[in-house]
Design a protein around this motif. Sequence first.
Motif, PDB file in Angstrom:
ATOM      1  N   LEU A 261      -7.010  -3.326 -14.118  1.00  0.00           N
ATOM      2  CA  LEU A 261      -7.690  -3.859 -12.947  1.00  0.00           C
ATOM      3  C   LEU A 261      -6.892  -3.447 -11.713  1.00  0.00           C
ATOM      4  O   LEU A 261      -5.808  -3.973 -11.463  1.00  0.00           O
ATOM      5  CB  LEU A 261      -7.796  -5.385 -13.030  1.00  0.00           C
ATOM      6  N   ASP A 262      -7.417  -2.493 -10.981  1.00  0.00           N
ATOM      7  CA  ASP A 262      -6.708  -1.949  -9.822  1.00  0.00           C
ATOM      8  C   ASP A 262      -7.154  -2.685  -8.566  1.00  0.00           C
ATOM      9  O   ASP A 262      -8.233  -2.445  -8.036  1.00  0.00           O
ATOM     10  CB  ASP A 262      -6.995  -0.441  -9.708  1.00  0.00           C
ATOM     11  N   GLU A 263      -6.319  -3.617  -8.122  1.00  0.00           N
ATOM     12  CA  GLU A 263      -6.587  -4.445  -6.940  1.00  0.00           C
ATOM     13  C   GLU A 263      -8.007  -5.025  -6.993  1.00  0.00           C
ATOM     14  O   GLU A 263      -8.842  -4.763  -6.124  1.00  0.00           O
ATOM     15  CB  GLU A 263      -6.358  -3.643  -5.658  1.00  0.00           C
TER      16      GLU A 263
ATOM     17  N   ASN B  99       0.843  -1.193   0.000  1.00  0.00           N
ATOM     18  CA  ASN B  99       0.000   0.000   0.000  1.00  0.00           C
ATOM     19  C   ASN B  99       0.882   1.248   0.000  1.00  0.00           C
ATOM     20  O   ASN B  99       1.844   1.333   0.764  1.00  0.00           O
ATOM     21  CB  ASN B  99      -0.906   0.013   1.240  1.00  0.00           C
ATOM     22  N   GLY B 100       0.534   2.204  -0.858  1.00  0.00           N
ATOM     23  CA  GLY B 100       1.303   3.438  -0.918  1.00  0.00           C
ATOM     24  C   GLY B 100       2.511   3.375  -1.826  1.00  0.00           C
ATOM     25  O   GLY B 100       3.272   4.346  -1.920  1.00  0.00           O
ATOM     26  N   ALA B 101       2.698   2.258  -2.533  1.00  0.00           N
ATOM     27  CA  ALA B 101       3.871   2.118  -3.401  1.00  0.00           C
ATOM     28  C   ALA B 101       3.752   2.957  -4.670  1.00  0.00           C
ATOM     29  O   ALA B 101       4.750   3.237  -5.325  1.00  0.00           O
ATOM     30  CB  ALA B 101       4.090   0.655  -3.763  1.00  0.00           C
ATOM     31  N   GLY B 102       2.520   3.329  -5.042  1.00  0.00           N
ATOM     32  CA  GLY B 102       2.312   4.134  -6.241  1.00  0.00           C
ATOM     33  C   GLY B 102       1.585   3.404  -7.353  1.00  0.00           C
ATOM     34  O   GLY B 102       1.469   3.926  -8.467  1.00  0.00           O
ATOM     35  N   LYS B 103       1.059   2.223  -7.062  1.00  0.00           N
ATOM     36  CA  LYS B 103       0.400   1.413  -8.095  1.00  0.00           C
ATOM     37  C   LYS B 103      -0.805   2.135  -8.704  1.00  0.00           C
ATOM     38  O   LYS B 103      -0.940   2.219  -9.921  1.00  0.00           O
ATOM     39  CB  LYS B 103      -0.045   0.069  -7.510  1.00  0.00           C
ATOM     40  N   THR B 104      -1.676   2.642  -7.839  1.00  0.00           N
ATOM     41  CA  THR B 104      -2.878   3.320  -8.327  1.00  0.00           C
ATOM     42  C   THR B 104      -2.524   4.598  -9.071  1.00  0.00           C
ATOM     43  O   THR B 104      -3.177   4.954 -10.061  1.00  0.00           O
ATOM     44  CB  THR B 104      -3.834   3.620  -7.160  1.00  0.00           C
ATOM     45  N   THR B 105      -1.483   5.269  -8.661  1.00  0.00           N
ATOM     46  CA  THR B 105      -1.044   6.479  -9.364  1.00  0.00           C
ATOM     47  C   THR B 105      -0.627   6.151 -10.789  1.00  0.00           C
ATOM     48  O   THR B 105      -0.963   6.876 -11.729  1.00  0.00           O
ATOM     49  CB  THR B 105       0.121   7.138  -8.606  1.00  0.00           C
ATOM     50  N   VAL B 106       0.092   5.046 -10.972  1.00  0.00           N
ATOM     51  CA  VAL B 106       0.478   4.620 -12.312  1.00  0.00           C
ATOM     52  C   VAL B 106      -0.760   4.369 -13.165  1.00  0.00           C
ATOM     53  O   VAL B 106      -0.851   4.818 -14.313  1.00  0.00           O
ATOM     54  CB  VAL B 106       1.348   3.341 -12.251  1.00  0.00           C
ATOM     55  N   VAL B 107      -1.736   3.654 -12.602  1.00  0.00           N
ATOM     56  CA  VAL B 107      -2.961   3.343 -13.345  1.00  0.00           C
ATOM     57  C   VAL B 107      -3.716   4.614 -13.711  1.00  0.00           C
ATOM     58  O   VAL B 107      -4.229   4.751 -14.831  1.00  0.00           O
ATOM     59  CB  VAL B 107      -3.858   2.396 -12.521  1.00  0.00           C
ATOM     60  N   LYS B 108      -3.792   5.552 -12.792  1.00  0.00           N
ATOM     61  CA  LYS B 108      -4.511   6.808 -13.074  1.00  0.00           C
ATOM     62  C   LYS B 108      -3.843   7.596 -14.194  1.00  0.00           C
ATOM     63  O   LYS B 108      -4.516   8.204 -15.021  1.00  0.00           O
ATOM     64  CB  LYS B 108      -4.600   7.660 -11.802  1.00  0.00           C
TER      65      LYS B 108
ATOM     66  N   LEU C  65      -2.660  -5.482 -14.151  1.00  0.00           N
ATOM     67  CA  LEU C  65      -3.268  -5.801 -12.868  1.00  0.00           C
ATOM     68  C   LEU C  65      -2.393  -5.254 -11.746  1.00  0.00           C
ATOM     69  O   LEU C  65      -1.196  -5.531 -11.704  1.00  0.00           O
ATOM     70  CB  LEU C  65      -3.385  -7.327 -12.751  1.00  0.00           C
ATOM     71  N   THR C  66      -2.972  -4.461 -10.861  1.00  0.00           N
ATOM     72  CA  THR C  66      -2.230  -4.058  -9.677  1.00  0.00           C
ATOM     73  C   THR C  66      -2.715  -4.896  -8.502  1.00  0.00           C
ATOM     74  O   THR C  66      -3.905  -5.202  -8.391  1.00  0.00           O
ATOM     75  CB  THR C  66      -2.413  -2.557  -9.341  1.00  0.00           C
ATOM     76  N   THR C  67      -1.794  -5.300  -7.662  1.00  0.00           N
ATOM     77  CA  THR C  67      -2.166  -6.125  -6.526  1.00  0.00           C
ATOM     78  C   THR C  67      -1.104  -6.028  -5.444  1.00  0.00           C
ATOM     79  O   THR C  67       0.050  -5.708  -5.707  1.00  0.00           O
ATOM     80  CB  THR C  67      -2.352  -7.597  -6.951  1.00  0.00           C
ATOM     81  N   GLN C  68      -1.518  -6.319  -4.219  1.00  0.00           N
ATOM     82  CA  GLN C  68      -0.563  -6.449  -3.119  1.00  0.00           C
ATOM     83  C   GLN C  68      -0.491  -7.902  -2.647  1.00  0.00           C
ATOM     84  O   GLN C  68       0.193  -8.215  -1.688  1.00  0.00           O
ATOM     85  CB  GLN C  68      -0.964  -5.546  -1.953  1.00  0.00           C
ATOM     86  N   TYR C  69      -1.209  -8.777  -3.379  1.00  0.00           N
ATOM     87  CA  TYR C  69      -1.243 -10.195  -3.023  1.00  0.00           C
ATOM     88  C   TYR C  69      -0.215 -10.962  -3.866  1.00  0.00           C
ATOM     89  O   TYR C  69      -0.329 -11.012  -5.091  1.00  0.00           O
ATOM     90  CB  TYR C  69      -2.625 -10.777  -3.241  1.00  0.00           C
TER      91      TYR C  69
END
Length: 265
Positions: A163-165, A45-54, A194-198
């Motif tokens: 697909l964001d998480e 969480n907070g690594a920047g995954k969603t920012t990349v997708v946005k 696909l972004t994921t933390q799993y």
Amino acid sequence: MTANQVQGPAIHVQGLEKSYKTLKVLRGVDFEVARGSIFALLGANGAGKTTVVKILSTLLKADAGTASVNGFDVGTQAADVRQSISLTGQFAAVDEILSGRENLVLVAQLRHLEDPGTIADDLLDRFSLTDAAARKVSTYSGGMRRRLDIAMSLIGTPQVIFLDEPTTGLDPQARIEVWQIVKELAEHGTTVLLTTQYLDEAEQLADRIAILHEGRIIVNGSLTELKQLLPPAKVEYVEKQPTLEDVFLAIVGDAGHDHGVGTDR
């Protein structure tokens, strides 16, 4: 579409940077995603995954660097990018007042497609939601909502889907159902980021995995390539024990799947 758009990577990212005031979220991100593949962007969480997708979906502008999706520059050809993609966020974007079928018909109408009813019925069948088609989405389980959300995102046959998480908050059975859907998307030629933390999710699905840490891609490769980064483990004979997934599926089986599709709330 030009020859370069057809032959080049589905997604190309180079030197991507993004800051929020003094917080540097992305510090020079580079990666490519091949067409028809599943690419997992893995990170805490907070690594920047969603920012990349946005940024890739034109919802956010980068401070520096370049990015293209389906051959279109996300900064200068945003409208073309949007026509090529679909985005499924961390939370299902469905209208709970409407039925599952009404949600699908509405999106097809907004996209000005012919015969929205047939499109909706085909997707309901593909995502095992036909029995729940007339029910209000407010009665759906989390897994059913996620399946409907992904089905809605496929209307208009986008070439690239983000697909964001997608399995955050889902129970084990629903996660497995979503995994199967993602695999089928790639089999039909759709490119999936696909972004994921799993860790198990990336291991199950991805053709290539990139680990995003503190705003940078620190490793990028296939699962086999990533495993080669560590020395081989000492081999000892150990009787194989069933995994938790094996136990879960053996106990629940098809009955659990039918329950989730038809009557789970």
